[in-house]
Write a protein that holds these residues in place. Structure first.
Motif: not given
Lengths: 472, 472
Positions: A63-74
């Motif tokens: 919660k103290t460190d919200p982050e998102l990784d969104v991948f574009i996969i070819l």
């Protein structure tokens, strides 16, 4: 069972575990990004999958460190060149409204800030089962699957504690600036030991740097693996790829710090290990006042960069410069206590070394050859007979002499060698060499002031937790 | 053939070879002493032989260095206790008019000065062929016989050159003050190599310290001998006693200096190697003026002795004190360039060490344990957490910290440790610790001034021969 520790960990978990509403917020941001990328896919007609990965997907985020990784996969028939030359420029233009920050690992990627949440958008290439993996990030999807499969709600909380602990003591992150424990590494370690406390106990009482070998699924041959990986401080086999050491980035220092912090936490559990107490400005002033004694022993190289570099590149070069600088000082017999770098990761960086003294004596002892080296010993005598007139003399079977030092000031020495110290992308930077005592005004900058204080204190952050400020 | 060297050696020989009238003078002094001892024998009725030994008896003495050894040889049924308690006190009283100086090697002996000639009167016990030798001097008669038998007039002149060379470069004498080459050793070496020049060539091009093994008569077993003698810088088997290494007293330094001096003499033959040029007082002043820069880097311990000690005892203790002093300084991280002692051999001695600096920084780096030593590493952190507030930190897998130095001044450090430095017979002495810069007046004493200059210059005397004073 250590109830004191239980109490601490319960309180920490309350602070770091996302609530349902935190989840909703992150989910909506994820949807927003996925939608943007869907539109990008339709517009460019590039064949791609869009996938949310990382700690959010795994349910292990803080919660103290919200982050998102969104991948574009070819698809697997694409290559890195395509990402670099075709996909990336278009993607960057498409996301322009979000003020994307360019990052670089094996190939470029982008970081956005949306409602305070850091979103990494990472292009990658699908790796077919059994085929050679093309870029490191291509394994991410496998990692997500593995962690989801091996954890339940309890274990995910334990992972959260492990991450918060690693972050609190300053060893979280595999990037060059930190050389510490990646999120995935902490997930695997918590899974392997079955919980946070057991992980700490293993670190505190069992781990010996250079002799740690963990293979959760037993997929590798230890002898072969050790040979393949060289002799790193620790080996943790990737259960999704036995050829990979998930702990490859972990430096001896950060591993040792983790071990020591685990020992001290177990005997003295405190929330400060997870959340280092920020110094009260008055206290900071007072400590900096005390540290002022040492200002004249700190050599600074202040850099202004012409071009902005991706953080990993920048930190790599700063660390290389730091190690060359340390070397030059030591070769000239300055006693170097410690070196460190700071950077705003934009245009300004600072290299610093703390010395026992910034001024050496004018004369230095030269250890000559043993007298059995006939030619060499006669040349040595000829060379030092008159200059600076003390010596040569013999101790045991060896010649010695006194010579005059070319540079007695650490600052002049460093100035003379700036060309060796600032290489690659740093050659463009302007550099100013000084002692901290000549530039006390730089600590007025809050961030630099804090870094200088922590540099002078020298203690890793986990020791600050034990520090009684009244005593210093 | 090196004619330049020939020329030099011819001139040297003219100065050192005794004339017929020198011979007569020494002979008459010998007779005088022998007569006195004959009367002593009649008066005491002790059974003894009186015998003139040493370089005069061998015909290898130097005109510049006239000295006589007269031996009192007791029959083999006497022992050392008799010499010490009976013979010696009576002998001393008998020779009282000659102001005898008490000396001590294995047992006491006496030195007289008669018409400027040093006469050693040495009691000894006859050793029967094949029997165990009781005192070292008992072999003297055998040595005299051996050298006389193996030399002719030419070889005796060569021996004179070897002795004058060794004296000139400061390596002549087996006593503790010098730890160099005894007269007998130089006689054997010259006999072995067949001449002075050939001896120098062997030293310059063939000798490797620790690997020199010379057995003129082939009376020893090399393997056995090496085992028996340990690993001395050089081994020269006594042709009159294969169990004895004639070079036992030779230190690594003096051997190395002999080797280097031989090399430099062969390539640059100069009379100064045999007769070091005394410095002109004006030149000495000038050099001392130059050296004044270093006065503040010299720690002095000035000693006043209560009791007068035999020179070998005194020098042994001064050298021991010097080595303890050097050790204490180095353990406290002072960089010691060189230490040396001076003594008038009566009541006053001085210990001196030249340092790179006499003041160290207030803080010092402490290398802590590696973190794998669990208990030790936790104790280290507890110990250094607050004091002096820098550190501890980790480099690699090891802890470090900064600590406060107890003594920053070399003089205070030495004062605190005088009890360790002055042991045995030196405990009685009063000691004053200072820097030379606080006591520049001591160089007003001509002998001390010369010693200080030579101590600061550091060069062995044979290098003074090459020194161009104009250049310094």
């Amino acid at each position: 069972m250590n109830t004191e520790a239980q109490e601490v960990e319960k309180k920490v978990l309350e602070k770091i575990k996302p609530s349902r509403s935190d989840e909703e917020t992150l989910k909506s941001i994820a949807n927003l990004v996925v939608n943007e990328l869907d539109k990008f896919k339709q517009q460019t007609r590039i064949d791609m999958k869009i996938s949310v990965e990382g700690s959010f997907a795994k349910g292990t985020w803080l919660k103290t460190d919200p982050e998102l990784d969104v991948f574009i996969i070819l698809p697997s028939n694409y290559d890195k060149e395509f990402i670099k030359n075709e996909l990336y420029p278009k993607l960057r233009a498409w996301l322009n409204d979000y003020s994307p920050i360019e990052q670089y690992s094996e190939h470029p990627y982008l970081t956005l800030q949306i409602h305070g949440v850091k979103v990494d958008i990472v292009p990658s290439i699908e790796s077919l089962p059994g085929a050679k993996i093309i870029t490191a990030v291509d394994r991410t999807h496998l990692h997500t699957e593995y962690v989801k499969r091996k954890t339940d709600e309890r274990l995910r909380d334990e992972i959260r504690l492990a991450k918060a602990f690693a972050r609190g003591i300053g060893v979280y992150g595999a990037e060059i600036k930190i050389k510490g424990f990646s999120g995935y590494l902490l997930e695997l370690l918590t899974i392997y030991y079955g919980g946070f406390r057991r992980l700490l106990e293993a670190a505190a009482y069992e781990w010996v740097p250079g002799k740690i070998y963990i293979d959760i699924e037993g997929v590798s041959d230890p002898l072969q693996a050790k040979q393949a990986f060289g002799n790193p401080p620790m080996i943790v086999i990737d259960p999704t790829d036995p050829r990979r050491n998930v702990a490859a980035a972990v430096s001896m220092e950060k591993l040792s710090e983790f071990i020591m912090a685990a020992r001290l936490y177990l005997s003295n559990p405190k929330e400060e290990f997870f959340f280092p107490k920020p110094l009260h400005p008055v206290e900071k002033r007072r400590l900096l006042g005390l540290a002022e004694t040492f200002f004249e022993n700190v050599v600074l190289v202040e850099l202004r960069h012409k071009a902005r570099l991706p953080p990993d590149t920048l930190w790599g070069e700063l660390q290389r410069a730091l190690s060359i600088m340390k070397n030059i000082l030591e070769k000239n017999e300055f006693e170097v206590y410690r070196c460190d770098a700071w950077s705003d990761e934009k245009e300004q960086s600072i290299l610093a070394c703390l010395l026992s003294t910034p001024i050496k004596t004018k004369y230095r002892l030269i250890k000559g050859p043993p007298i059995k080296e006939r030619e060499h010993s006669i040349r040595f005598i000829e060379k030092y007979l008159h200059s600076p007139f003390l010596g040569p003399w013999i101790v045991g079977d060896r010649l010695y002499a006194i010579s005059v030092r070319k540079e007695v000031l650490a600052t002049s020495l460093i100035e003379d060698h700036l060309g060796e110290i600032l290489v690659s992308d740093l050659t463009d930077s302007t550099a100013k060499v000084s002692l901290l005592s000549w530039r006390p005004e730089i600590i007025e900058d809050e961030e630099i002031g804090e870094w200088i204080l922590s540099f002078l204190l020298g203690k890793p952050k986990w020791l600050w937790a034990l520090l009684d400020y009244q005593k210093v």
